[in-house]
Write a protein that holds these residues in place. Structure first.
Motif, PDB file in Angstrom:
ATOM      1  N   PHE A 109       4.389   9.378   4.126  1.00  0.00           N
ATOM      2  CA  PHE A 109       4.204   9.163   2.694  1.00  0.00           C
ATOM      3  C   PHE A 109       5.398   8.433   2.102  1.00  0.00           C
ATOM      4  CE2 PHE A 109       1.744  12.865   3.855  1.00  0.00           C
ATOM      5  CZ  PHE A 109       0.516  12.580   3.286  1.00  0.00           C
ATOM      6  N   GLU A 110       5.115   7.511   1.203  1.00  0.00           N
ATOM      7  CA  GLU A 110       6.180   6.830   0.472  1.00  0.00           C
ATOM      8  C   GLU A 110       6.596   7.635  -0.758  1.00  0.00           C
ATOM      9  OE1 GLU A 110       4.468   4.230   3.166  1.00  0.00           O
ATOM     10  OE2 GLU A 110       3.347   4.989   1.475  1.00  0.00           O
ATOM     11  N   THR A 111       5.658   8.446  -1.287  1.00  0.00           N
ATOM     12  CA  THR A 111       5.919   9.194  -2.508  1.00  0.00           C
ATOM     13  C   THR A 111       5.380  10.610  -2.371  1.00  0.00           C
ATOM     14  OG1 THR A 111       5.693   7.167  -3.805  1.00  0.00           O
ATOM     15  CG2 THR A 111       5.541   9.226  -5.009  1.00  0.00           C
ATOM     16  N   ILE A 112       6.160  11.574  -2.820  1.00  0.00           N
ATOM     17  CA  ILE A 112       5.732  12.966  -2.848  1.00  0.00           C
ATOM     18  C   ILE A 112       5.916  13.472  -4.273  1.00  0.00           C
ATOM     19  CG2 ILE A 112       6.114  15.292  -1.951  1.00  0.00           C
ATOM     20  CD1 ILE A 112       7.457  13.826   0.492  1.00  0.00           C
ATOM     21  N   ILE A 113       4.863  14.065  -4.829  1.00  0.00           N
ATOM     22  CA  ILE A 113       4.911  14.566  -6.197  1.00  0.00           C
ATOM     23  C   ILE A 113       4.581  16.055  -6.177  1.00  0.00           C
ATOM     24  CG2 ILE A 113       3.964  14.388  -8.526  1.00  0.00           C
ATOM     25  CD1 ILE A 113       2.992  11.552  -7.719  1.00  0.00           C
ATOM     26  N   SER A 114       5.452  16.849  -6.766  1.00  0.00           N
ATOM     27  CA  SER A 114       5.199  18.266  -6.960  1.00  0.00           C
ATOM     28  C   SER A 114       5.717  18.628  -8.339  1.00  0.00           C
ATOM     29  CB  SER A 114       5.894  19.118  -5.898  1.00  0.00           C
ATOM     30  OG  SER A 114       5.756  20.485  -6.237  1.00  0.00           O
ATOM     31  N   PHE A 115       4.810  18.864  -9.262  1.00  0.00           N
ATOM     32  CA  PHE A 115       5.227  19.137 -10.630  1.00  0.00           C
ATOM     33  C   PHE A 115       5.909  20.497 -10.749  1.00  0.00           C
ATOM     34  CE2 PHE A 115       2.040  15.831 -11.148  1.00  0.00           C
ATOM     35  CZ  PHE A 115       2.778  14.938 -11.887  1.00  0.00           C
ATOM     36  N   LYS A 116       5.593  21.420  -9.840  1.00  0.00           N
ATOM     37  CA  LYS A 116       6.284  22.712  -9.860  1.00  0.00           C
ATOM     38  C   LYS A 116       7.759  22.528  -9.555  1.00  0.00           C
ATOM     39  CE  LYS A 116       2.437  25.669  -8.814  1.00  0.00           C
ATOM     40  NZ  LYS A 116       1.895  26.716  -7.966  1.00  0.00           N
ATOM     41  N   ILE A 117       8.073  21.697  -8.595  1.00  0.00           N
ATOM     42  CA  ILE A 117       9.474  21.435  -8.260  1.00  0.00           C
ATOM     43  C   ILE A 117      10.166  20.728  -9.417  1.00  0.00           C
ATOM     44  CG2 ILE A 117      11.007  20.123  -6.747  1.00  0.00           C
ATOM     45  CD1 ILE A 117       9.038  20.728  -4.470  1.00  0.00           C
ATOM     46  N   VAL A 118       9.499  19.763 -10.021  1.00  0.00           N
ATOM     47  CA  VAL A 118      10.070  19.044 -11.165  1.00  0.00           C
ATOM     48  C   VAL A 118      10.328  20.015 -12.310  1.00  0.00           C
ATOM     49  CG1 VAL A 118       9.628  17.281 -12.914  1.00  0.00           C
ATOM     50  CG2 VAL A 118       9.062  16.826 -10.524  1.00  0.00           C
ATOM     51  N   LYS A 119       9.353  20.884 -12.572  1.00  0.00           N
ATOM     52  CA  LYS A 119       9.501  21.848 -13.663  1.00  0.00           C
ATOM     53  C   LYS A 119      10.673  22.793 -13.403  1.00  0.00           C
ATOM     54  CE  LYS A 119       5.698  23.707 -15.067  1.00  0.00           C
ATOM     55  NZ  LYS A 119       4.527  24.590 -15.202  1.00  0.00           N
ATOM     56  N   HIS A 150       0.852  -1.178   0.000  1.00  0.00           N
ATOM     57  CA  HIS A 150       0.000   0.000   0.000  1.00  0.00           C
ATOM     58  C   HIS A 150       0.894   1.236   0.000  1.00  0.00           C
ATOM     59  CE1 HIS A 150      -3.653   2.265   0.757  1.00  0.00           C
ATOM     60  NE2 HIS A 150      -2.957   2.996   1.609  1.00  0.00           N
ATOM     61  N   ILE A 151       0.625   2.164  -0.911  1.00  0.00           N
ATOM     62  CA  ILE A 151       1.464   3.344  -1.065  1.00  0.00           C
ATOM     63  C   ILE A 151       0.660   4.595  -0.731  1.00  0.00           C
ATOM     64  CG2 ILE A 151       2.804   4.734  -2.692  1.00  0.00           C
ATOM     65  CD1 ILE A 151       3.262   2.173  -4.287  1.00  0.00           C
ATOM     66  N   ARG A 152       1.217   5.438   0.146  1.00  0.00           N
ATOM     67  CA  ARG A 152       0.613   6.735   0.458  1.00  0.00           C
ATOM     68  C   ARG A 152       1.345   7.797  -0.350  1.00  0.00           C
ATOM     69  NH1 ARG A 152       0.025   8.628   5.969  1.00  0.00           N
ATOM     70  NH2 ARG A 152      -1.545   9.875   4.937  1.00  0.00           N
ATOM     71  N   ILE A 153       0.572   8.566  -1.108  1.00  0.00           N
ATOM     72  CA  ILE A 153       1.131   9.559  -2.022  1.00  0.00           C
ATOM     73  C   ILE A 153       0.650  10.948  -1.621  1.00  0.00           C
ATOM     74  CG2 ILE A 153       1.234  10.340  -4.419  1.00  0.00           C
ATOM     75  CD1 ILE A 153       0.503   7.407  -5.194  1.00  0.00           C
ATOM     76  N   LEU A 154       1.573  11.882  -1.570  1.00  0.00           N
ATOM     77  CA  LEU A 154       1.238  13.291  -1.365  1.00  0.00           C
ATOM     78  C   LEU A 154       1.491  14.011  -2.680  1.00  0.00           C
ATOM     79  CD1 LEU A 154       0.544  15.831   0.262  1.00  0.00           C
ATOM     80  CD2 LEU A 154       2.953  15.921   0.986  1.00  0.00           C
ATOM     81  N   LEU A 155       0.443  14.617  -3.228  1.00  0.00           N
ATOM     82  CA  LEU A 155       0.546  15.413  -4.450  1.00  0.00           C
ATOM     83  C   LEU A 155       0.404  16.880  -4.060  1.00  0.00           C
ATOM     84  CD1 LEU A 155       0.561  15.843  -7.544  1.00  0.00           C
ATOM     85  CD2 LEU A 155      -1.925  15.527  -7.480  1.00  0.00           C
ATOM     86  N   ILE A 156       1.408  17.675  -4.373  1.00  0.00           N
ATOM     87  CA  ILE A 156       1.345  19.113  -4.128  1.00  0.00           C
ATOM     88  C   ILE A 156       1.027  19.764  -5.469  1.00  0.00           C
ATOM     89  CG2 ILE A 156       2.576  21.148  -3.304  1.00  0.00           C
ATOM     90  CD1 ILE A 156       4.352  19.179  -1.668  1.00  0.00           C
ATOM     91  N   GLU A 157      -0.208  20.250  -5.595  1.00  0.00           N
ATOM     92  CA  GLU A 157      -0.684  20.763  -6.880  1.00  0.00           C
ATOM     93  C   GLU A 157      -1.809  21.758  -6.641  1.00  0.00           C
ATOM     94  OE1 GLU A 157      -1.250  21.853 -10.391  1.00  0.00           O
ATOM     95  OE2 GLU A 157       0.306  20.339 -10.180  1.00  0.00           O
ATOM     96  N   ASP A 158      -1.680  22.945  -7.215  1.00  0.00           N
ATOM     97  CA  ASP A 158      -2.701  23.973  -7.013  1.00  0.00           C
ATOM     98  C   ASP A 158      -3.858  23.881  -8.005  1.00  0.00           C
ATOM     99  OD1 ASP A 158      -1.313  24.842  -9.208  1.00  0.00           O
ATOM    100  OD2 ASP A 158      -0.876  26.838  -8.427  1.00  0.00           O
TER     101      ASP A 158
END
Length: 71
Positions: free
Chosen positions: A51-61, A4-12
């Motif tokens: 969280f096992e995974t954190i996603i922030s497309f702003k940081i990636v960009k 089971h994976i807990r994901i945090l998405l930071i997205e406006d």
């Protein structure tokens, strides 16, 4: 995948957050997605969550832009 994976998405963008949620529901991943609408909210949630995974497309960009400047 049995884990089971807990994901945090930071997205406006609410729409983009919904899209990611729908994609995860349709996928084979056993996951919980929590969406934070700002970096500040994301950091607050991160302190309280595990969280096992954190996603922030702003940081990636920004990282991609930085790499492009260096190359």
């Amino acid at each position: 995948m049995d884990e089971h994976i807990r994901i945090l998405l930071i997205e406006d963008s609410i729409g983009f957050g919904r899209l990611i949620r729908e994609l995860l529901v349709e996928s084979a991943f056993d996951s919980d997605l929590q969406v934070a609408s700002s970096m500040k909210e994301g950091l607050e949630v991160l302190v309280d969550g595990n969280f096992e995974t954190i996603i922030s497309f702003k940081i990636v960009k920004k990282l991609i832009m930085f790499i492009n400047i260096l190359s």
